[in-house]
Design an enzyme around this catalytic site. Structure first.
Site, PDB file in Angstrom:
ATOM      1  N   LEU A   9       0.862  -1.279  -0.107  1.00 35.23           N
ATOM      2  CA  LEU A   9      -0.014  -0.021   0.084  1.00 35.23           C
ATOM      3  C   LEU A   9       1.007   1.114   0.097  1.00 35.23           C
ATOM      4  O   LEU A   9       1.991   1.182   0.717  1.00 35.23           O
ATOM      5  CB  LEU A   9      -0.840   0.254   1.067  1.00 35.23           C
ATOM      6  CG  LEU A   9      -2.249  -0.670   1.089  1.00 35.23           C
ATOM      7  CD1 LEU A   9      -2.895  -0.680   2.676  1.00 35.23           C
ATOM      8  CD2 LEU A   9      -3.175  -0.153   0.096  1.00 35.23           C
ATOM      9  N   ASP A  10       0.656   2.232  -0.737  1.00 35.14           N
ATOM     10  CA  ASP A  10       1.568   3.310  -0.949  1.00 35.14           C
ATOM     11  C   ASP A  10       1.647   4.027   0.394  1.00 35.14           C
ATOM     12  O   ASP A  10       0.818   3.977   1.153  1.00 35.14           O
ATOM     13  CB  ASP A  10       1.420   4.217  -2.160  1.00 35.14           C
ATOM     14  CG  ASP A  10       0.027   4.856  -1.884  1.00 35.14           C
ATOM     15  OD1 ASP A  10       0.151   5.694  -1.180  1.00 35.14           O
ATOM     16  OD2 ASP A  10      -0.950   4.558  -2.766  1.00 35.14           O
ATOM     17  N   LYS A  11       2.542   4.932   0.683  1.00 35.51           N
ATOM     18  CA  LYS A  11       2.709   5.603   1.976  1.00 35.51           C
ATOM     19  C   LYS A  11       1.628   6.379   2.331  1.00 35.51           C
ATOM     20  O   LYS A  11       1.114   6.471   3.578  1.00 35.51           O
ATOM     21  CB  LYS A  11       3.926   6.644   1.924  1.00 35.51           C
ATOM     22  CG  LYS A  11       4.177   7.079   3.089  1.00 35.51           C
ATOM     23  CD  LYS A  11       5.574   8.112   2.930  1.00 35.51           C
ATOM     24  CE  LYS A  11       5.330   9.413   2.000  1.00 35.51           C
ATOM     25  NZ  LYS A  11       4.682  10.366   2.894  1.00 35.51           N
ATOM     26  N   ASP A  12       0.833   7.131   1.405  1.00 35.94           N
ATOM     27  CA  ASP A  12      -0.139   7.946   1.872  1.00 35.94           C
ATOM     28  C   ASP A  12      -1.479   7.142   1.862  1.00 35.94           C
ATOM     29  O   ASP A  12      -2.598   7.727   2.304  1.00 35.94           O
ATOM     30  CB  ASP A  12      -0.253   8.901   0.822  1.00 35.94           C
ATOM     31  CG  ASP A  12       0.735   9.708   0.593  1.00 35.94           C
ATOM     32  OD1 ASP A  12       1.507  10.180   1.476  1.00 35.94           O
ATOM     33  OD2 ASP A  12       1.229  10.295  -0.631  1.00 35.94           O
ATOM     34  N   SER A  13      -1.544   5.760   1.613  1.00 33.23           N
ATOM     35  CA  SER A  13      -2.700   5.129   1.622  1.00 33.23           C
ATOM     36  C   SER A  13      -2.722   4.379   3.149  1.00 33.23           C
ATOM     37  O   SER A  13      -1.822   4.215   3.731  1.00 33.23           O
ATOM     38  CB  SER A  13      -2.930   4.070   0.478  1.00 33.23           C
ATOM     39  OG  SER A  13      -3.097   4.629  -0.667  1.00 33.23           O
TER      40      SER A  13
END
Length: 277
Positions: free
Chosen positions: A127-131
């Protein structure tokens, strides 16, 4: 010219580079053994071997090596217990701001910082950092391969909140199902439905930042993204930063959502809609 190795099945095979491989009679492929031990997925283990970071009985090895329980196997000099061990799998509500890597060169907060220290524990996919939302972590390399390889097509369901005065319409979201062109090819959602200030999107693949890119393509940039389901496993009431170990039934639900009773599935969906709708 006769290939004598065909007449001698026990002869030592050659690596792709032509050098002779050492093998352990009755052994199994090193990358499979290390994946089963929870070092990493099989593909990631192959990269470790290619990088010369794996030794067997004190010697750096190449792809194709086989090992048995009697062999001394090390990664970066650390002994790896390759005999059969009980694997563990956790579900974590990943908070936004945490990176999904085993190590981060920039010193950012890592999902493993939120987990107990267990040898071989690694995140399944990303999951990307902002998700935020449902992330699996396991010591089971085979499970990682099963969940991340495109041929298995495990569903991943997301709740997106989008920028702008109005959320995407049903007609706009239908184009995600039909397919939108991204820089790495056409991407299609399995389903896409309107939600308050955004949308619910289900994918059967997992490209980098795919939901964000798809919604931006139709003019609705995402400012918040949460994953609430993988396969038949729902995040439920986990709060950000909370985790728990999966039991055998949950692992079965994860891998075989088609076997879940419809009433159980519908209840999980209602609870999700009530919390995130």
């Amino acid at each position: 010219m006769t290939d004598r190795s065909a007449d001698h099945p026990d002869s030592t095979p050659a690596s792709p580079g032509g050098e002779r491989l050492q093998t352990s009679p009755g052994g199994e492929r090193l990358q499979k053994r290390l994946a089963r031990a929870g070092v990493a997925s099989r593909r990631a283990v192959e990269d470790l071997i290619k990088a010369g970071r794996v030794t067997v009985n004190g010697e750096v090895v190449v792809l194709g090596r086989t090992v048995t329980d009697a062999d001394d196997v090390r990664v970066d000099g650390q002994l790896v217990e390759t005999t059969a061990v009980e694997n563990v799998t956790f579900m974590l509500h990943k908070p936004a701001g945490y990176v999904t890597t085993a190590r981060d060169e920039y010193g950012r907060r890592n999902v493993l910082d939120a987990m107990p220290s267990i040898p071989g524990l690694h995140p399944v996919g990303r999951l990307d950092k902002d998700s935020e939302g449902l992330l699996l972590l396991t010591t089971d390399g085979q499970l990682t391969l099963n969940l991340t390889h495109p041929r298995y097509g495990h569903e991943k369901a997301y709740r997106a909140w989008t920028e702008g005065d109005a959320p995407p319409t049903a007609e706009e979201l239908e184009s995600l199902v039909t397919g939108v062109e991204l820089e790495d090819g056409v991407a299609r959602a399995l389903s896409a439905e309107p939600a308050r200030e955004g949308a619910f999107v289900v994918l059967g693949e997992g490209r980098n930042r795919q939901v964000r890119r798809m919604l931006e393509t139709i003019g609705h940039p995402v400012y918040r993204l949460l994953r609430y389901r993988v396969g038949g496993l729902w995040m439920g009431d986990l709060e950000p930063g909370e985790f728990r170990q999966l039991n055998q039934k949950e692992l079965q639900d994860l891998l075989h959502p088609e076997r879940m009773p419809p009433a159980v599935w519908e209840r999980a969906q209602r609870e999700t809609m009530a919390r995130w709708g």
